[in-house]
Enzyme design. Structure first.
Site, short mmCIF file in Angstrom:
data_model
loop_
_atom_site.label_atom_id
_atom_site.label_comp_id
_atom_site.label_asym_id
_atom_site.label_seq_id
_atom_site.Cartn_x
_atom_site.Cartn_y
_atom_site.Cartn_z
N PHE A 114 -13.29 -8.19 -26.07
CA PHE A 114 -11.91 -8.09 -25.81
C PHE A 114 -11.31 -7.76 -27.06
O PHE A 114 -11.62 -8.25 -28.14
CB PHE A 114 -11.49 -9.52 -25.51
CG PHE A 114 -9.74 -9.60 -25.17
CD1 PHE A 114 -9.55 -9.49 -23.77
CD2 PHE A 114 -8.99 -10.35 -26.00
CE1 PHE A 114 -8.21 -9.41 -23.52
CE2 PHE A 114 -7.80 -10.60 -25.54
CZ PHE A 114 -7.28 -9.98 -24.48
N ASP A 185 -18.33 -15.96 -27.55
CA ASP A 185 -16.93 -16.05 -26.95
C ASP A 185 -17.16 -16.51 -25.47
O ASP A 185 -17.58 -15.49 -24.74
CB ASP A 185 -16.25 -15.00 -27.24
CG ASP A 185 -14.65 -14.95 -26.78
OD1 ASP A 185 -14.40 -15.90 -25.96
OD2 ASP A 185 -13.61 -14.50 -27.21
N TYR A 210 -7.09 -21.79 -20.67
CA TYR A 210 -6.10 -21.38 -19.66
C TYR A 210 -6.70 -20.40 -18.74
O TYR A 210 -5.93 -20.27 -17.85
CB TYR A 210 -4.88 -20.76 -20.19
CG TYR A 210 -5.29 -19.63 -21.26
CD1 TYR A 210 -5.31 -18.47 -20.69
CD2 TYR A 210 -5.25 -19.80 -22.67
CE1 TYR A 210 -5.61 -17.17 -21.85
CE2 TYR A 210 -5.33 -18.73 -23.55
CZ TYR A 210 -5.78 -17.63 -23.12
OH TYR A 210 -5.93 -16.62 -23.93
N LYS A 211 -8.09 -19.85 -18.86
CA LYS A 211 -8.51 -19.27 -17.59
C LYS A 211 -8.96 -20.19 -16.64
O LYS A 211 -8.51 -20.83 -16.03
CB LYS A 211 -9.55 -18.32 -18.34
CG LYS A 211 -8.62 -17.22 -19.19
CD LYS A 211 -9.63 -16.12 -20.16
CE LYS A 211 -8.71 -15.24 -20.78
NZ LYS A 211 -9.14 -14.70 -21.88
N ARG A 357 -9.10 -5.90 -11.12
CA ARG A 357 -10.05 -7.17 -11.53
C ARG A 357 -9.67 -8.33 -10.58
O ARG A 357 -8.38 -8.68 -10.29
CB ARG A 357 -9.46 -7.59 -12.87
CG ARG A 357 -10.46 -8.23 -13.69
CD ARG A 357 -10.17 -8.29 -15.05
NE ARG A 357 -8.73 -9.03 -15.46
CZ ARG A 357 -8.92 -9.87 -16.59
NH1 ARG A 357 -9.82 -9.93 -17.52
NH2 ARG A 357 -7.72 -10.33 -16.78
C1 LIG Z 1 -8.33 -14.18 -23.01
C2 LIG Z 1 -9.15 -13.68 -24.36
C3 LIG Z 1 -8.67 -13.78 -25.45
C4 LIG Z 1 -7.23 -14.54 -25.71
O1 LIG Z 1 -7.05 -14.92 -27.17
P1 LIG Z 1 -5.72 -15.81 -27.25
O2 LIG Z 1 -5.64 -16.33 -28.71
O3 LIG Z 1 -5.87 -17.02 -26.47
O4 LIG Z 1 -4.49 -14.92 -26.61
C5 LIG Z 1 -9.37 -13.63 -26.81
N1 LIG Z 1 -10.61 -13.31 -26.42
C6 LIG Z 1 -11.24 -13.06 -25.18
C7 LIG Z 1 -12.65 -12.63 -25.02
C8 LIG Z 1 -10.63 -13.37 -23.95
O5 LIG Z 1 -11.02 -13.08 -22.94
#
Ligand SMILES: *Cc1c(COP(=O)(O)O)cnc(C)c1O
Length: 398
Positions: A114, A185, A210-211, A357
């Protein structure tokens, strides 16, 4: 325990007529969340005021909730703590890991990671004076690039676009053999399938809530540090709540004991209340059942879409072992197709340049939902109803 997914479905509030295939991006609300948050606002903040930090247990909440998350990711009690956002926790874990491997200069990640994780690594490299290097390779090539220059691997277990899943055990083993540390992660893993942090001997892990953990927009992240590193890992973001004695107000920083040193500042108490409500459902869920059911739903979806539509190309690996809990298809007009789907009540999302997705979250999605989603997608593709200006106008969040 056999999980009753019909029962877990009743725990969630879902708007009438919606098939929600985006719980991998923002989990839905549990029905108990409003009352739980209202209690934290009215009975705790409202009545207890500042005494809530002690009387309502706000100060211990990040560790208490961390222990509940730990159970879902194969971690021992006392190894996970909540707070901040995932991007911040990536920084915290990565900076500590780099400091623990001082002779090495390479952070190894992949092009499926990400972007925020990569941006954070870039920023950290810059702050460290440019002697470090962020190296990104194709996801399939990670294993062959773990060599004796790598200080830390920074890998998101499940690719947010394709849903491709890395082999955490294999990569961690290889990293350790080569003298590298691992930061995992778990954004698309925690609450999506069983994770075994202790068993795989992962060094650090981070993830959001939050996911798949349904804490609501802005819910705090978590960080895991393997117990063997607890007294060695030094937080780069050394805030007062990671201090050994925050209320001694010493002028010098001394890291607290265990994972709590990874805390930074004041915890998001109201958001943690929503998360606590959302975590209750896991008491009735077996992660093994969850995984099996998720794969069943994914297979049903893939089979339905491939047999009833043309033009959509599966981007997710077919192998169960290489999948997370989402299915992605590619289409050059993916954005418009997704907007058309959403207008028809099937909510997924779009990731540039061409990924549609769909998240499969058995706690509230069942076979009937999948059948309905397939029917609607098949109709949209057959009649080409997505080919309208209203579906092509890009919103800020896709
Ligand atoms: C959703 C996601 C994020 C989002 O990071 P935030 O700081 O919570 O906005 C970061 N890394 C990955 C791999 C994600 O899937």
């Amino acid at each position: 325990m056999t999980t009753d997914f019909a029962a877990t479905k009743t725990v969630f509030h879902l708007p009438e007529g919606v098939v929600y295939l985006d719980g991998n991006s923002l989990g839905p609300m549990v029905k108990t969340a409003p009352a739980r948050v209202a209690r934290a606002v009215e009975a705790e903040w409202g009545e207890l005021l500042i005494t809530g930090w002690n009387k309502a247990g706000w100060m211990d909440q990040p560790a208490r909730v961390g222990d509940r998350i730990a159970k879902l990711i194969g971690a021992a009690p006392g190894t996970v703590v909540m707070g901040d956002t995932l991007s911040i926790k990536v920084y915290q874990a990565l900076a500590s890991a780099l400091e623990m491997n001082p002779k090495r200069r390479v952070i190894l990640s992949d092009t499926g990671n990400f972007p925020s994780d990569l941006y954070i690594a870039e920023g950290l490299v810059r702050t460290l004076g440019g002697q470090y290097r962020l190296k990104t390779v194709a996801p399939e090539e990670i294993m062959s690039h773990i060599d004796d220059t790598v200080a830390v691997t920074l890998i998101t277990e499940v690719d947010y676009r394709t849903g491709r899943k890395h082999d955490m055990a294999d990569i961690t083993k290889r990293a350790h053999e080569m003298g590298a540390l691992t930061v995992w992660d778990l954004a698309h893993s925690a609450g999506a399938f069983p994770v075994d942090l202790a068993g795989t001997k992962a060094d650090f892990a981070v993830g959001c809530t939050y996911k798949y953990l349904n804490s609501g927009p802005g819910g705090p992240a978590f960080i895991y540090v393997a117990p063997r590193h607890h007294e060695v890992a030094r937080p780069a973001l050394s805030g007062w709540l990671g201090h050994e004695a925050p209320f001694a107000f010493d002028l010098d920083y001394r890291p607290g004991s265990g994972v709590e040193r990874m805390r930074v500042g004041t915890p998001p108490v109201l958001q943690l209340a929503a998360l606590e409500a959302a975590l209750d459902v896991w008491d009735q869920v077996s992660l093994t059942d969850l995984r099996a059911q998720s794969l069943r739903l994914q297979d049903q979806f893939i089979k339905g879409v491939e047999s009833r539509t043309t033009g959509l190309t599966l981007a997710t690996p077919r192998s169960h072992m290489m999948r997370g809990s989402q299915v992605s298809f590619r289409h050059p007009e993916g954005y418009a197709i997704m907007q058309n789907l959403i207008a028809e009540g099937v909510i997924g999302d779009f990731r540039a340049p061409d990924i549609l997705r769909f998240g499969f979250t058995p706690l509230f999605i069942d076979e009937d939902d999948v059948a309905r989603a397939v029917n609607i997608l098949a109709k949209i593709m057959e009649y080409g109803t997505w080919d309208k200006p209203q579906f092509k106008k890009r919103a800020k969040v896709t």
